[in-house]
Design a protein around this motif. Sequence first.
Motif, PDB file in Angstrom:
ATOM      1  N   ILE A  16       0.815  -1.218   0.000  1.00  0.00           N
ATOM      2  CA  ILE A  16       0.000   0.000   0.000  1.00  0.00           C
ATOM      3  C   ILE A  16       0.847   1.266   0.000  1.00  0.00           C
ATOM      4  CG2 ILE A  16      -1.679   1.327   1.366  1.00  0.00           C
ATOM      5  CD1 ILE A  16      -2.842  -1.379   2.276  1.00  0.00           C
ATOM      6  N   CYS A  17       1.917   1.269   0.785  1.00  0.00           N
ATOM      7  CA  CYS A  17       2.732   2.484   0.919  1.00  0.00           C
ATOM      8  C   CYS A  17       3.848   2.576  -0.124  1.00  0.00           C
ATOM      9  CB  CYS A  17       3.331   2.556   2.326  1.00  0.00           C
ATOM     10  SG  CYS A  17       2.095   2.603   3.632  1.00  0.00           S
ATOM     11  N   CYS A  18       4.367   1.434  -0.575  1.00  0.00           N
ATOM     12  CA  CYS A  18       5.460   1.434  -1.568  1.00  0.00           C
ATOM     13  C   CYS A  18       5.159   0.440  -2.685  1.00  0.00           C
ATOM     14  CB  CYS A  18       6.787   1.085  -0.900  1.00  0.00           C
ATOM     15  SG  CYS A  18       7.170   2.007   0.589  1.00  0.00           S
ATOM     16  N   PRO A  19       4.063   0.625  -3.432  1.00  0.00           N
ATOM     17  CA  PRO A  19       3.658  -0.381  -4.426  1.00  0.00           C
ATOM     18  C   PRO A  19       4.665  -0.565  -5.563  1.00  0.00           C
ATOM     19  CG  PRO A  19       2.343   1.625  -4.630  1.00  0.00           C
ATOM     20  CD  PRO A  19       3.135   1.766  -3.384  1.00  0.00           C
ATOM     21  N   LEU A  20       5.399   0.490  -5.916  1.00  0.00           N
ATOM     22  CA  LEU A  20       6.344   0.382  -7.029  1.00  0.00           C
ATOM     23  C   LEU A  20       7.573  -0.449  -6.656  1.00  0.00           C
ATOM     24  CD1 LEU A  20       6.213   4.051  -8.405  1.00  0.00           C
ATOM     25  CD2 LEU A  20       4.975   2.038  -9.233  1.00  0.00           C
ATOM     26  N   ARG A  21       7.886  -0.504  -5.392  1.00  0.00           N
ATOM     27  CA  ARG A  21       9.058  -1.273  -4.948  1.00  0.00           C
ATOM     28  C   ARG A  21       8.682  -2.646  -4.397  1.00  0.00           C
ATOM     29  NH1 ARG A  21      11.814   2.337  -0.631  1.00  0.00           N
ATOM     30  NH2 ARG A  21      13.400   0.702  -0.760  1.00  0.00           N
ATOM     31  N   TYR A  22       7.386  -2.947  -4.406  1.00  0.00           N
ATOM     32  CA  TYR A  22       6.883  -4.174  -3.771  1.00  0.00           C
ATOM     33  C   TYR A  22       7.525  -5.435  -4.345  1.00  0.00           C
ATOM     34  CZ  TYR A  22       3.460  -7.681  -2.226  1.00  0.00           C
ATOM     35  OH  TYR A  22       2.859  -8.790  -1.676  1.00  0.00           O
ATOM     36  N   SER A  23       7.438  -5.593  -5.647  1.00  0.00           N
ATOM     37  CA  SER A  23       7.934  -6.829  -6.274  1.00  0.00           C
ATOM     38  C   SER A  23       9.452  -6.930  -6.229  1.00  0.00           C
ATOM     39  CB  SER A  23       7.448  -6.922  -7.722  1.00  0.00           C
ATOM     40  OG  SER A  23       7.853  -5.774  -8.448  1.00  0.00           O
TER      41      SER A  23
END
Length: 298
Positions: free
Chosen positions: A116-123
């Motif tokens: 939720i807070c860092c979706p671009l770095r999630y994967s």
Amino acid sequence: SFLLSGSPGMSRFHRWAFFPCCLMYLISMLGNGTILLVVKANRRLHQPMYYFLSMLATTDLGLTLSTLPTVLHVFWFGTGEISFPVCLTQMFCIHAFSFMESSVLLAMAFDRYMAICCPLRYSSILTSARIAKIGLGMVCRSLTLLPLICLLRQLPFCRSHVLSHSYCLHQDMIRLACTDYTLNSLYGLTLVLFVILDSVLIILSYTMIIKAVVGITSREEQTKALNTCVSHFCAVLVFYVPMVGLSIIHRYGKNAAPFSHVLMANIYLFVPPMLNPIIYSMKNKPIRKGLLRLLCQR
């Protein structure tokens, strides 16, 4: 050897308690086993969130199987004699899986925070290799209970060998020691502080999640983000609320009826493994779809 009493003063109701216990064990094993099968069979669920869910189901199964033999034996056959080594082994398994479950819930909170807070770095952060390392770290963390076993083995037990539950717990066993067990209690308290730290970090994660969700302008996106946390939030409440209740009654409920201690301990150990798969099956649409697909294939 020790004698497991089940419910002190309530032995005449043990046969009646056998059937609800069997039902809870059946639901727990069937539900958590199904979660593992669904995640394994559906490649779409091979994602960090569902890997952590599989870890939660595994710890719940371990916790269920740790208490199963003695609980059913005490409630059905009415005999609870257990040797000291077997009692130590059961105690270690119960506390180790409880410790691991707290770690899994913390990892799941971190997963929701990243999503939720860092979706671009999630994967890029929660890769399969990193998740495997987190899982290994949870197992190693639970092994910190081994010194507790060593300390307990050195205590002489010359008082009554009757335990107040239908399984072996650390806080129940050390009360029967006839020597000073301060070191044992302090080490146990240190481990409890780790679990408290987990709960504090989970609260911190949800504080940042709520702060991030409030910043989303779209009402629909806010609801969608919060819906992904509902199942985990319910699992956290189901695990920590009985734990806090059990701690309070052990510390401040010395004048309470013995049955209340037993009831809280049973709720703490039996209810979360039973409810977790139900919660995730009801609130998680991909799990429901995966279950229906698995049933249709069968």
